[in-house]
Design a protein around this motif. Structure first.
Motif, short mmCIF file in Angstrom:
data_model
loop_
_atom_site.label_atom_id
_atom_site.label_comp_id
_atom_site.label_asym_id
_atom_site.label_seq_id
_atom_site.Cartn_x
_atom_site.Cartn_y
_atom_site.Cartn_z
N SER A 116 2.38 6.24 -7.16
CA SER A 116 1.28 7.04 -7.73
C SER A 116 1.59 8.52 -7.63
N ILE A 117 2.14 8.94 -6.48
CA ILE A 117 2.51 10.34 -6.29
C ILE A 117 3.64 10.73 -7.22
N ILE A 131 4.15 9.12 3.73
CA ILE A 131 4.39 8.08 2.73
C ILE A 131 5.84 8.10 2.26
N THR A 168 0.84 -1.21 0.00
CA THR A 168 0.00 0.00 0.00
C THR A 168 0.87 1.25 0.00
N ILE A 169 1.88 1.27 0.86
CA ILE A 169 2.80 2.41 0.93
C ILE A 169 3.53 2.58 -0.40
N ILE A 211 1.10 3.85 -3.20
CA ILE A 211 0.78 5.28 -3.08
C ILE A 211 2.00 6.13 -3.45
N VAL A 213 -0.01 13.35 4.68
CA VAL A 213 0.01 11.98 4.16
C VAL A 213 1.18 11.81 3.20
N LEU A 214 1.39 12.79 2.34
CA LEU A 214 2.51 12.71 1.38
C LEU A 214 3.84 12.60 2.10
N ASN A 241 -3.62 16.24 3.36
CA ASN A 241 -3.09 15.58 2.17
C ASN A 241 -1.57 15.71 2.09
#
Length: 386
Positions: free
Chosen positions: A18-19, A286, A11-12, A15, A282-283, A279
């Motif tokens: 994706s970023i 991650i 999951t990490i 994400i 979270v970035l 947000n």
């Protein structure tokens, strides 16, 4: 339990990639924001907070004196913030034949304002410009700085910021230059799709009307990152914001040569990041967890882990080269800066990868150590100076 660990790691990693891909693609999006054109250039005020800047302030003032802007429309206000070195003496010598440059001693706190915000609060009351431009004494701004940021100020825009990186003069500063531009690139990528983050405190401008609608720094609650606090207050009043990544808005900061100072600088940034929207938190989380997730995954599949690292390395390197191109700072000329090793692009990126890993881990450890952030001789806590 093993399955849960694997799912969390994937999951990490998912994400994270994706970023990365999103930020790379976002740099290619066309700029559809309108550009403001002025029939007559407005008066602008440059506000400069100076504390123990003897080593850098002349470089900064020299760059400001060469700005491509009518001198009759420009005032430069310098606040000497209780410096105990030669900052004021150097400034006075430099501005003695420049009537639009003025230096003031800042001797008291103004309302809620502390530190740099306090200096800016005092200077704003002396400013007569329609726009306030803010930079730091260790930054040399380009000749087109004012006109470039002014072009962002369509009627609905209250605050705008440019991009800053470090001047690459040796190996260490070269790594910092890449690191700063890398981070600034993420801000620009999200700005391109309308996701706000912050203004850049050493390279920003605010419309005077928008600034005073906030009540000024003296009425804004303290934040260790005063640039974000002003950004938040201005945008909360309904003003829009802009971010610029161009050669004309690129400031060059002197690099920090002390590892200890870098750690305190980064701790101060992370303390300020606690106020960022969810947000962005979270970035940051991650990005901090990506390497630990890869390390855990290595236990299950080392070959796959290596492939994932190579993918991250490739996307990251491409992103950085693109940023160098956007600011017209040719990457392969940058490689030949004396002290950068005159190595290949891959070598520089590999060095940067290790630098990034080391600095990320060191910052995380230092952040949780029971020390307050020290900057320019002052200790900062979340609630203020001590």
């Amino acid at each position: 339990m093993e399955l849960v660990v694997i799912i969390i790691c994937w999951t990490i990693i998912g994400i994270f990639f994706s970023i990365q891909i999103f930020c790379l693609v976002a740099q290619f999006l066309p700029n559809k924001k309108p550009v403001q054109k002025f029939e007559e250039w407005p008066k602008v005020s440059i506000l400069l907070a100076a504390r123990n800047e003897a080593q850098t302030i002349e470089r900064c003032l020299n760059a400001i004196s060469k700005l491509d802007y009518p001198s009759g429309k420009l005032e430069v206000l310098i606040g000497n913030d209780d410096s105990d070195d030669a900052t004021k003496a150097i400034t006075e010598v430099f501005i003695k034949d420049k009537p639009n440059f003025k230096v003031y001693d800042i001797e008291s706190n103004f309302g809620k304002a502390l530190g740099k915000a306090n200096v800016l609060a005092h200077l704003a009351h002396k400013a007569t410009g329609e726009y306030y431009f803010i930079t730091d004494c260790d930054v040399a701004v380009p000749k087109g700085w004012i006109k470039s940021l002014l072009s962002c100020f369509t009627p609905e825009v209250g605050i705008a910021s440019g991009t800053t990186t470090c001047e690459g003069v040796n190996f260490a500063s070269g790594l910092q230059s890449i690191d700063w531009l890398h981070f600034m690139g993420y801000i620009k990528s999200f700005a391109n799709v309308g996701v706000s983050c912050t203004s850049v405190g050493n390279n920003m401008a605010v419309r005077a009307k928008a600034y005073w609608q906030t009540g000024g720094y003296e009425n804004i609650d303290f934040s260790i990152t005063e640039d974000y606090k002003l950004f938040k207050e201005v945008t909360s009043k309904g003003w829009q914001w802009r971010n610029s990544l161009t050669p004309e808005s690129l400031g060059l900061a002197t690099y920090v040569s002390s590892f200890k100072e870098i750690m305190h600088q980064r701790k101060r940034w992370l303390m300020g990041a606690s106020e960022l929207p969810w947000n962005w938190k979270v970035l940051i989380i991650i990005y901090g967890l990506f390497v630990p997730a890869l390390i855990v995954l290595t236990y299950f599949n080392p070959i796959l882990t290596l492939k994932l690292w190579l993918l991250k390395f490739s996307i990251q390197s491409l992103f950085i080269i693109l940023l160098f191109e956007k600011v017209k700072f040719p990457f392969f000329e940058f490689l030949n800066v004396p002290g950068n090793g005159r190595t290949t692009g891959g070598g520089v990126f590999l060095n940067y990868e290790f630098y990034l890993l080391f600095m990320t881990m060191s910052t995380a450890i230092f952040y949780f150590l029971p020390f307050k952030s020290v900057w320019k001789g002052r200790k900062y806590g979340v609630k203020g100076l001590s």
